[in-house]
Design an enzyme around this catalytic site. Structure first.
Site, PDB file in Angstrom:
ATOM      1  N   TYR B 140       0.507  -1.157  -0.248  1.00  9.52           N
ATOM      2  CA  TYR B 140       0.056   0.594  -0.106  1.00  9.52           C
ATOM      3  C   TYR B 140       0.140   0.902  -0.084  1.00  9.52           C
ATOM      4  CZ  TYR B 140      -3.940   3.430   0.591  1.00  9.52           C
ATOM      5  OH  TYR B 140      -4.570   4.131   0.167  1.00  9.52           O
ATOM      6  N   GLN B 201     -10.886   0.255   0.348  1.00 10.61           N
ATOM      7  CA  GLN B 201     -11.545  -0.890  -0.444  1.00 10.61           C
ATOM      8  C   GLN B 201     -10.239  -1.605  -1.036  1.00 10.61           C
ATOM      9  OE1 GLN B 201     -11.552   2.328   0.028  1.00 10.61           O
ATOM     10  NE2 GLN B 201     -11.822   3.522  -1.916  1.00 10.61           N
ATOM     11  N   ASN B 224      -3.266   6.066   6.006  1.00 15.16           N
ATOM     12  CA  ASN B 224      -4.084   6.431   7.005  1.00 15.16           C
ATOM     13  C   ASN B 224      -4.994   5.236   7.786  1.00 15.16           C
ATOM     14  OD1 ASN B 224      -6.310   5.554   6.085  1.00 15.16           O
ATOM     15  ND2 ASN B 224      -6.915   8.207   4.438  1.00 15.16           N
ATOM     16  N   SER B 247       6.561   8.799  14.272  1.00 16.33           N
ATOM     17  CA  SER B 247       7.618   8.573  14.352  1.00 16.33           C
ATOM     18  C   SER B 247       8.444   8.908  15.368  1.00 16.33           C
ATOM     19  CB  SER B 247       8.239   9.917  12.993  1.00 16.33           C
ATOM     20  OG  SER B 247       9.124   9.310  12.174  1.00 16.33           O
ATOM     21  N   GLN B 269      12.382  14.842  12.360  1.00 14.29           N
ATOM     22  CA  GLN B 269      11.647  14.147  12.906  1.00 14.29           C
ATOM     23  C   GLN B 269       9.941  14.675  12.957  1.00 14.29           C
ATOM     24  OE1 GLN B 269      10.831  10.319  13.449  1.00 14.29           O
ATOM     25  NE2 GLN B 269      12.895  10.580  11.753  1.00 14.29           N
ATOM     26  N   HIS B 272       7.397  15.544  10.012  1.00 14.03           N
ATOM     27  CA  HIS B 272       6.111  14.742   9.648  1.00 14.03           C
ATOM     28  C   HIS B 272       5.177  14.620   9.444  1.00 14.03           C
ATOM     29  CE1 HIS B 272       9.223  11.081   7.367  1.00 14.03           C
ATOM     30  NE2 HIS B 272       9.818  11.691   8.264  1.00 14.03           N
ATOM     31  N   GLU B 337      12.193   4.198  17.576  1.00 15.66           N
ATOM     32  CA  GLU B 337      12.248   3.972  16.627  1.00 15.66           C
ATOM     33  C   GLU B 337      13.721   4.048  15.916  1.00 15.66           C
ATOM     34  OE1 GLU B 337       9.642   6.126  14.006  1.00 15.66           O
ATOM     35  OE2 GLU B 337      10.004   5.204  11.762  1.00 15.66           O
ATOM     36  N   HIS B 338      13.943   5.504  15.939  1.00 14.53           N
ATOM     37  CA  HIS B 338      15.140   5.895  15.743  1.00 14.53           C
ATOM     38  C   HIS B 338      15.733   6.016  16.819  1.00 14.53           C
ATOM     39  CE1 HIS B 338      12.415   7.127  12.322  1.00 14.53           C
ATOM     40  NE2 HIS B 338      13.213   6.475  11.345  1.00 14.53           N
ATOM     41  N   ASP B 371      16.930   7.387   6.336  1.00 13.38           N
ATOM     42  CA  ASP B 371      15.705   7.329   5.962  1.00 13.38           C
ATOM     43  C   ASP B 371      15.848   6.651   4.059  1.00 13.38           C
ATOM     44  OD1 ASP B 371      14.298   7.911   7.955  1.00 13.38           O
ATOM     45  OD2 ASP B 371      14.642   9.632   7.616  1.00 13.38           O
ATOM     46  N   GLU B 425      -1.335 -36.619  28.669  1.00 14.33           N
ATOM     47  CA  GLU B 425      -2.733 -35.289  28.203  1.00 14.33           C
ATOM     48  C   GLU B 425      -4.031 -36.147  28.166  1.00 14.33           C
ATOM     49  OE1 GLU B 425      -0.544 -33.219  25.120  1.00 14.33           O
ATOM     50  OE2 GLU B 425       0.921 -32.768  26.356  1.00 14.33           O
ATOM     51  N   HIS B 430      -3.405 -40.015  19.480  1.00 12.70           N
ATOM     52  CA  HIS B 430      -2.025 -39.620  19.660  1.00 12.70           C
ATOM     53  C   HIS B 430      -0.933 -40.914  19.725  1.00 12.70           C
ATOM     54  CE1 HIS B 430      -3.411 -35.880  18.690  1.00 12.70           C
ATOM     55  NE2 HIS B 430      -2.651 -35.087  19.106  1.00 12.70           N
TER      56      HIS B 430
END
Lengths: 440, 440
Positions: B140, B201, B224, B247, B269, B272, B337-338, B371, B425, B430
């Site tokens: 995506y 969709q 999103n 981020s 950062q 963003h 993250e960074h 990046d 068990e 088995h």
């Protein structure tokens, strides 16, 4: 109950075969809104009130009336005692299983790349990844009838092999009933702490932590619908393993196997629960009839005949295929949790298999050997998720950090590239950060 | 707007520091029931009506009035044309980035154990794992302002390096507006097919398939709130990557760096989005003041000054620590993250870091180089999930099947063990399946 069952037969040459097959694989999704709503309440109570909520829910659901959550921890000496009190046969079997599972996962740790690595480029720039174990992991173990010591081994041992410092097990003990085999397995697997809590409240305790119960970084292990819903809800706060569906076995057989063995292998999935699915693919229609006859002959001796009958009647399939090559194509479409290849040259067919949780090759490799003691993990992707996921393993208990050390020389070439691309994306501060490192 | 911002300052010696820090890290969870309800409707429409639902939603949301979904596919020659029409500077930058990202992930494929393996035991039993790539993956790519060609490279290249046969990209083109850089990146990364659809969709089409759009096995890439909700909903039918949060950057600095560089890295950062988080840990209070001064001096030249100001004012922290060792402890609690280590001996401190998505070592390693073009993936775990998850990588596009071939001799010893454990068990079938393979 007659202890007879006629398993549904299909032929891959039938019109609409593929659609019939795929619709036979799927189960109605259990999106139970009532369960989810109950779970949301339990989780938020545990998050807000910690230990006191744990006491309340454990009293309500497990009928344990205690004053302090510390009483719900089983001391390590009790785990050892459970182990020491096993019969020598059980102790020996559990020892061998634990040792073999550990050996396999130690090999996996090496082969499956659970180590740090780095390389250096001509200008001195160094790139790689650092591998570290998770700090603390929680293992959910169901109480009651589905309390499986083998699952304790399969979940805890890979975590310890990965180097997880602390493994916390939770297991409900309704009315105070403890399963000594489960506790013995926890001892053998090296579980660090055990709390007798269960349900969504146990998942909440592990995810958020309470005064007594430490929060973990990942929760693994099977559970009922409440536990599964709770795991989905806390995903993100902690890591989780897959949400497991009913167990499945797919047997590919060229007709060279004892049909009783095939029937019993189909039973060994079917006895798990009514929704378990057992499927046979075979090019030999006479052999299929022999398996059907074996099923009816062997069924009466089964302790769990009722569960097996329901499972086979509702979900099993005996499918006649054109040849073994076609059987492999169909197996790839099914992407089964357990795939047995009962054939004279099992590796020839295994090469054609792209999607399966575990592949059991040859007539002596009954799936039940893999469930208990062959060594590979018995926690496997179900419901066609083997198309994109893997058996539980050491790799589930480590994570990676990218390592980047750009040299001064490297920053000159990379800085130009980053600047151009960042400006193309409208991210000027990214560009400026790279440009500032350029020599004037 | 004054283009001045006073960033919140903390001291690790303050009473309640840890609680203040942790609460500063968390964001209110966006459990938007209205979004989820809309997504459920869109997904079920796509599942039931396929192409016709895709046409409807694409007309409704992207204002594209077309008669057939086949018109929504961008022919491969158009991707190549977008690439050929780039400026030579952009073409060169994208080439270098793609080449470096590919080289890093090819190394990762080897080092991170993305290969099959097997070993044989003394009795002839063979155990191992078979590694196979996913068959088909969907990527995506957001349309509009957050359309990042670098993300196309970072998502598609690891999939192709893993050996995924078919990579399907979806990217919405509201009012028909196409982003040539994104299409050029798709060409360079080896994306197989591109459809101009987006939103829930598009996720539904990739998960369930339509007459025109093939279903995939895993969906990756940012989107999103609707896209994120749809990915959560289809998880299980297909695999998904992590749901990314805002981020984050954490800079550990010993005071030896140009404060302008640190300020610009914090900006990169913050630009963003308003919820992005930038944190500095430093033992030198005078340096912290220099960074604050740099922030105010550099802010006016920023194109995205408004976003940066909001992000820094609401979410940034400048934290004075006792020493760099304490900074590492705090960094492990944050699990950013960074993580940039701007210090004279960055590796000394990197050794102490257990939890971070990517570690940028040394003053020349600005996060923006990572990046775009250093090579490692820029899709990284956010919101403290680096405690249990990893950068996107080749390992996300392969899966493993356990391989088990028990010899006749092996079945004799393992059969006894499995029988004992299975009976413990209560799983008789088995046990019987194992026992049947025992010689009389």
């Amino acid at each position: 109950m007659s202890s007879q069952v006629q398993v549904k037969q299909l032929n891959s040459g039938d019109a609409g075969f593929k659609e019939t097959l795929l619709s036979s694989l799927s189960l109605p999704t259990a999106d139970d809104a009532a369960i989810d709503a109950a779970v949301v309440n339990i989780l938020s109570a545990v998050k807000e009130r910690g230990d006191s909520a744990i006491l309340e829910f454990t009293k309500q659901f497990d009928r344990l009336n205690i004053a302090n959550v510390t009483e719900l921890e089983i001391p390590h000496r009790d785990l050892e005692k459970s182990y020491q009190e096993l019969s020598s046969e059980q102790k020996n079997a559990l020892d061998i299983a634990a040792k073999r599972v550990r050996a396999y996962h130690e090999r996996q740790k090496i082969e499956a790349g659970c180590h740090s690595w780095e390389y250096e480029e001509a200008d001195g720039t160094k790139l790689g990844q650092k591998v570290t174990p998770l700090d603390r992991v929680g293992i959910y173990v169901p109480g009651g009838k589905a309390a499986y010591p083998s699952s304790v081994l399969m979940n805890a041992i890979p975590a310890k092999v990965a180097g997880v410092a602390e493994v916390i097990m939770v297991v409900p003990t309704p009315d105070g009933a403890r399963n000594p085999l489960v506790l013995a397995a926890a001892y053998l697997a090296g579980v660090d702490r055990v709390f007798t809590i269960g349900g969504a409240q146990a998942i909440g305790a592990l995810a958020y932590g309470t005064k007594t119960i430490p929060s973990v970084d990942k929760i693994v292990g099977p559970g009922n619908a409440y536990v599964a819903a709770a795991k989905r809800r806390v995903f993100g706060t902690v890591g989780i393993d897959m949400i497991a569906g009913p167990s499945e076995i797919l047997v590919l057989c060229d007709g060279s196997t004892n049909p009783d063995w095939v029937a019993m292998d189909l039973f060994s999935q079917a006895e798990h629960d009514e929704q378990a699915q057992s499927i046979l693919l075979c090019p030999d229609v006479a052999f299929i009839e022999q398996v059907q006859a074996s099923i009816n002959r062997l069924l009466p001796e089964m302790h769990r005949a009722k569960v097996i009958t329901t499972s086979l009647a509702n979900r099993a399939l005996l499918i006649q295929v054109k040849d073994m090559a076609e059987a492999c194509d169909i197996a790839n479409a099914i992407a089964a949790e357990h795939l047995e290849i009962c054939a004279l040259d099992p590796r020839k067919w295994a090469e054609k298999i792209r999607h399966a949780g575990a592949i059991f090759m040859g007539n002596y490799t009954s799936e039940s050997l893999g469930d208990y003691c062959a060594g590979p993990n018995h926690v496997l992707p179900t419901a066609r998720t083997a198309r994109f996921s893997s058996p539980l393993g050491v790799y589930d208990f480590i994570k990676r950090s990218s390592m980047i050390e750009v040299s001064e020389a490297g920053a000159q070439t990379l800085g130009q590239v980053a600047s151009t691309l960042a400006r193309g994306e409208g991210l000027q501060a990214h560009a400026r950060a790279a440009e500032m490192r350029l020599k004037k």
